[in-house]
Design a protein around this motif. Structure first.
Motif, short mmCIF file in Angstrom:
data_model
loop_
_atom_site.label_atom_id
_atom_site.label_comp_id
_atom_site.label_asym_id
_atom_site.label_seq_id
_atom_site.Cartn_x
_atom_site.Cartn_y
_atom_site.Cartn_z
N GLY A 42 30.43 -66.21 -18.27
CA GLY A 42 31.14 -67.43 -18.64
C GLY A 42 31.27 -67.64 -20.13
O GLY A 42 32.17 -68.35 -20.59
N TYR A 43 30.38 -67.02 -20.91
CA TYR A 43 30.46 -67.15 -22.36
C TYR A 43 31.65 -66.40 -22.95
O TYR A 43 31.93 -66.53 -24.15
CB TYR A 43 29.17 -66.65 -23.01
CG TYR A 43 28.04 -67.65 -22.93
CD1 TYR A 43 27.85 -68.61 -23.92
CD2 TYR A 43 27.16 -67.64 -21.84
CE1 TYR A 43 26.81 -69.53 -23.83
CE2 TYR A 43 26.12 -68.56 -21.75
CZ TYR A 43 25.95 -69.50 -22.74
OH TYR A 43 24.94 -70.43 -22.64
N ALA B 232 37.16 -60.39 -23.19
CA ALA B 232 36.20 -61.41 -23.62
C ALA B 232 34.92 -61.41 -22.79
O ALA B 232 33.82 -61.54 -23.33
CB ALA B 232 36.87 -62.80 -23.56
N VAL B 233 35.06 -61.24 -21.49
CA VAL B 233 33.87 -61.23 -20.61
C VAL B 233 32.99 -60.04 -20.96
O VAL B 233 31.75 -60.17 -21.06
CB VAL B 233 34.29 -61.20 -19.13
CG1 VAL B 233 33.07 -60.97 -18.23
CG2 VAL B 233 34.98 -62.50 -18.74
N SER B 234 33.60 -58.88 -21.16
CA SER B 234 32.83 -57.69 -21.53
C SER B 234 32.14 -57.88 -22.88
O SER B 234 31.00 -57.43 -23.07
CB SER B 234 33.75 -56.47 -21.58
OG SER B 234 34.31 -56.19 -20.31
N THR C 188 37.72 -66.26 -26.23
CA THR C 188 39.12 -66.65 -26.01
C THR C 188 39.39 -68.03 -26.59
O THR C 188 40.46 -68.29 -27.14
CB THR C 188 39.47 -66.63 -24.52
OG1 THR C 188 38.54 -67.45 -23.81
CG2 THR C 188 39.40 -65.21 -23.97
N GLY C 189 38.42 -68.94 -26.46
CA GLY C 189 38.60 -70.29 -27.00
C GLY C 189 38.74 -70.27 -28.51
O GLY C 189 39.58 -70.99 -29.08
#
Length: 357
Positions: A206-207, A194-196, A212-213
């Motif tokens: 942080g986005y 997700a971070v990538s 993931t959310g």
């Protein structure tokens, strides 16, 4: 947090997690086998006591600033029983839930799993600001509490010939293990990557929580939907859900933030249904005395999928990992289709032979 507290280096946390995961994979089937023929709930409670004491050992090692090897040893002891505990808890459901309500029960379990995935890291982080050992102890206590409010259940009838106990896993069971591994790899590729993904769109790290959310929120909706439907799925419907996840991963790969979010939602929406179906199929295909071990092996399959996705993300890129997940899903889709074709031909032949001359 524990690694920083003991060694001053956060990288040690990955070592402890890797050791715990390896222990879970190694111990799942052997430890589950030790409880063969036992009351599944009673054995599950024993395993939870061991896990809780091991986690309290982690907390004590953290509080006392013991050598980090002591902390890792306690983490390994905790992981060693985790896979078997899952297998025996799932097997215990056969004695606590009427068959017509099993899908609904497993849907509630999927909902609780996703909710725990969202809430527990927040709780641990909040308590960790006070003390890492307090966070570990609190999570250990919360993890133990539900085990001791479970009602008792009758012991399974484990009388079977030794030759039957040594019977190899059937191809049908292996197919569902492969499907569980492929599904887990696809989901983990999104969660871990997700971070990538966020940084690929020029956003701050942080986005990644947006991806993931979205996936977790969709999984909660999918679990709730299953609880209302309370129905099993045909192979064609399962194939359709796997295809939907393939489409979802393909959308995540598109160079569009909006399409990627839609893709995450598709993956999350059908993940609980597939997980429930795999569990029901293993329950149907395994002999009663072998179910706890088969459910533990199912847990191994999902863990292997997570490890494969995480490892590939570390070695390559998120786009290659997601592409590999698509090919893995297409492979199991192909296997299911071929098996359906073979079964269909056998049924057709059997009907033809049964017709009068």
């Amino acid at each position: 947090m524990a690694a920083i507290s003991i060694t001053g280096n956060a990288a040690g946390g990955a070592t402890a997690l890797a050791a715990m995961t390896a222990a879970q994979l190694a111990g799942a089937i052997p430890v589950a086998r030790l409880g063969r023929g036992s009351n599944s709930i009673a054995y599950f409670k024993i395993l939870i006591v061991i896990r809780t004491m091991a986690l309290f050992g982690c907390a004590a090692a953290c509080s006392a600033r013991a050598p980090y090897s002591v902390f890792i040893a306690a983490a390994v002891a905790s992981g060693l029983v985790q896979g078997a505990a899952f297998g025996h808890l799932r097997n215990a459901a056969n004695y606590l839930v009427v068959p017509t309500q099993m899908t609904r029960f497993l849907s509630f379990g999927a909902f609780a799993t996703e909710l725990t995935f969202l809430v527990t890291p927040i709780l641990a982080a909040a308590l960790g600001t006070v003390s890492a050992s307090l966070a570990i102890a609190a999570v250990a206590a919360l993890g133990a509490l539900p085990a001791f409010i479970l009602p008792s259940a009758p012991a399974a009838d484990a009388k079977a010939e030794e030759a039957e106990k040594r019977k190899a896993i059937s191809p049908d069971v292996l197919i569902w293990f492969a499907c569980a591994c492929a599904s887990s790899a696809a989901i983990s590729a999104v969660e871990v990557g997700a971070v990538s993904l966020a940084m690929g769109f020029g956003l701050q790290a942080g986005y990644g929580a947006v991806f993931t959310g979205t996936l977790c929120a969709a999984s909660l909706i999918g679990a709730i939907g299953n609880s209302f439907l309370n129905r099993t799925f045909s192979r064609h419907q399962v194939a359709g859900m796997l295809a939907a996840i393939v489409i979802g991963i393909a959308l995540v790969l598109q160079n569009s933030f909006g399409l990627s979010i839609v893709g995450c939602a598709l993956v999350g929406l059908f993940a609980p249904s597939l997980g429930i179906h795999y569990s029901l199929q293993i329950n149907r295909l395994a002999r009663p005395e072998m179910r706890a071990e088969r459910f533990s092996a199912l847990k191994i399959s999902t863990s292997v999928g997570t490890i494969l996705a995480s490892s590939m993300l570390g070695w390559t890129s998120v786009s290659l990992t997601l592409t590999a997940a698509i090919w893995l899903l297409l492979f199991v889709l192909g296997v299911i289709s071929v098996q359906d074709l073979i079964v269909g031909r056998r049924l057709s032949t059997a009907r033809t032979q049964s017709l009068p001359d």
